[in-house]
Design a protein around this motif. Sequence first.
Motif, mmCIF file in Angstrom:
data_model
loop_
_atom_site.group_PDB
_atom_site.id
_atom_site.type_symbol
_atom_site.label_atom_id
_atom_site.label_comp_id
_atom_site.label_asym_id
_atom_site.label_seq_id
_atom_site.Cartn_x
_atom_site.Cartn_y
_atom_site.Cartn_z
ATOM 1 N N ILE A 24 0.860 -1.190 0.000
ATOM 2 C CA ILE A 24 0.000 0.000 0.000
ATOM 3 C C ILE A 24 0.890 1.232 0.000
ATOM 4 O O ILE A 24 1.804 1.336 0.821
ATOM 5 N N ASN A 25 0.626 2.144 -0.966
ATOM 6 C CA ASN A 25 1.519 3.301 -1.020
ATOM 7 C C ASN A 25 0.835 4.596 -0.604
ATOM 8 O O ASN A 25 1.251 5.672 -0.984
ATOM 9 N N LYS A 26 -0.256 4.478 0.168
ATOM 10 C CA LYS A 26 -0.911 5.695 0.664
ATOM 11 C C LYS A 26 -1.360 5.469 2.097
ATOM 12 O O LYS A 26 -1.845 4.398 2.438
ATOM 13 N N LYS A 27 -1.204 6.523 2.899
ATOM 14 C CA LYS A 27 -1.645 6.391 4.286
ATOM 15 C C LYS A 27 -3.067 6.942 4.394
ATOM 16 O O LYS A 27 -3.276 8.145 4.207
ATOM 17 N N GLU A 28 -4.016 6.058 4.610
ATOM 18 C CA GLU A 28 -5.407 6.513 4.704
ATOM 19 C C GLU A 28 -5.754 6.847 6.145
ATOM 20 O O GLU A 28 -5.157 6.309 7.077
ATOM 21 N N LYS A 29 -6.767 7.720 6.282
ATOM 22 C CA LYS A 29 -7.240 8.052 7.642
ATOM 23 C C LYS A 29 -8.297 7.034 8.075
ATOM 24 O O LYS A 29 -8.817 6.288 7.241
ATOM 25 N N GLU A 30 -8.588 7.074 9.381
ATOM 26 C CA GLU A 30 -9.645 6.205 9.892
ATOM 27 C C GLU A 30 -10.953 6.501 9.129
ATOM 28 O O GLU A 30 -11.284 7.672 8.915
#
Length: 393
Positions: A120-126
């Motif tokens: 995964i190359n993106k940091k998603e929020k809750e």
Amino acid sequence: MINVIEAIKILKDNIKTQTEFLDVSLLNSEGYVLAKDLYSEINVPEFPKSAMDGYAVNYKDLENTRKFKVIDEIYAGQFKDIEYKPNTAIRVMTGSFIPKGYNCVVKQEDTDYGVEYVSINKKEKEYSNYCHIGEDIKKGDLILKAGTIISTIHLGVFASLGLNMIKVVKPLSVSLISTGSELLYPGEKLENGKIYCSTLFTINSYLKKFNIKVNNIKIVKDNLFDISESVEKASQESDIIITTGGVSVGKYDLIPELYNKISNNILFKKVAMKPGTPVSAALINDSIIISLSGNPFAALANFQVLFWPIASKYYNSEEFNNIEHEKIVKKGYLKPSKLQRYVRARYYNEYVELEDIHSSSVISNLLNCNCLIVQKPDTEIKEGDKVKVIYLP
Ligand SMILES: Nc1nc2c(c(=O)[nH]1)N[C@H]1C(S)=C(S)[C@@H](COP(=O)(O)OP(=O)(O)OC[C@H]3O[C@@H](n4cnc5c(N)ncnc54)[C@H](O)[C@@H]3O)O[C@H]1N2
Ligand code: MOO
């Protein structure tokens, strides 16, 4: 002579609010009036669901790793009881159920599309790309109030609540009778001295928009016996009898005689409105008869102003009442009138334009119109004035 407000009050006082309801199918419910406040019995959706095709993970795990073991796959429509394990992902589709512990969805474009492991190359929020239970509608929410006239968008909401039958108010029933020996049905051969009856068809169309039951549409010659017989019969089957023509003072204007003969209570003869001043109303058996002017535009003005308030009382719904909207006159002039006048016009945005011809026997220019201006007694209408208009349904 009574004014419009008094006439409306008298009519409303003489019609009962309907308390009988019907169940109609969702597909046929448009135009009926909702009988009871509608509360949702379910959450929409009933489960947390994915808003994207991608991978469901726990957003906190994204702080530790970018590589996740793909432990399962859930399609839209499937339910799987999966226990959350740290640093794992579940392949999900748009609309898929998301198991507990997985609190965001990374869309597939932000990954390497891995099958056993996914990077995964993106940091998603809750809760990103995550639809909560009841995101659309919550169980117990008041969705619509009784008295709502059901229209297109309501059908989608009913359907999303799973309703296939809708409880509606039993519709008003109406008989339509045009009196006049000069009147022909459209399709008949035109003869000297005759005209085609137009009014019945417009009124019928307005009524059909709301599934109001029209029991009969009939032309009756200027003959007291025939008119009485038709009206008597109509009173056996309809809540409201609408007649047109014959209300004035001509030799064959027989409505006043009819009222004297068969009415059990004359409600009014004449209303201070223009056009359509001679409009009258009475009770015949348990029905209200409203006798509109014969002139087609006058009849439509009478109908618009006096009929919808009756519907409002019957259906216990404010939505039928004529609402007056403020507009600015962009084009046209009208001299003052002693009586309250209803003037055909066309509104767009905050403006309104008058037509040039106002004759109550002319209706073709209504093709350009979508409202009636309410011209207050003894006031002129000129460009730049603020006026009140009633939209035509
Ligand atoms: N001497 C007087 N004559 C008239 C007066 C008056 O006060 N004194 N009032 C005028 C006014 S205002 C009106 S409005 C009309 C109303 O008359 P009626 O309701 O009796 O209507 P009719 O005479 O039957 O018809 C008037 C006109 O409209 C045509 N018509 C009738 N029905 C239809 C229909 N269903 N579709 C199309 N056209 C229709 C009819 O042929 C006449 O031309 O009275 C004035 N007279
Ligand atoms: O009331 Mo009449 O319609 O003015 O001609």
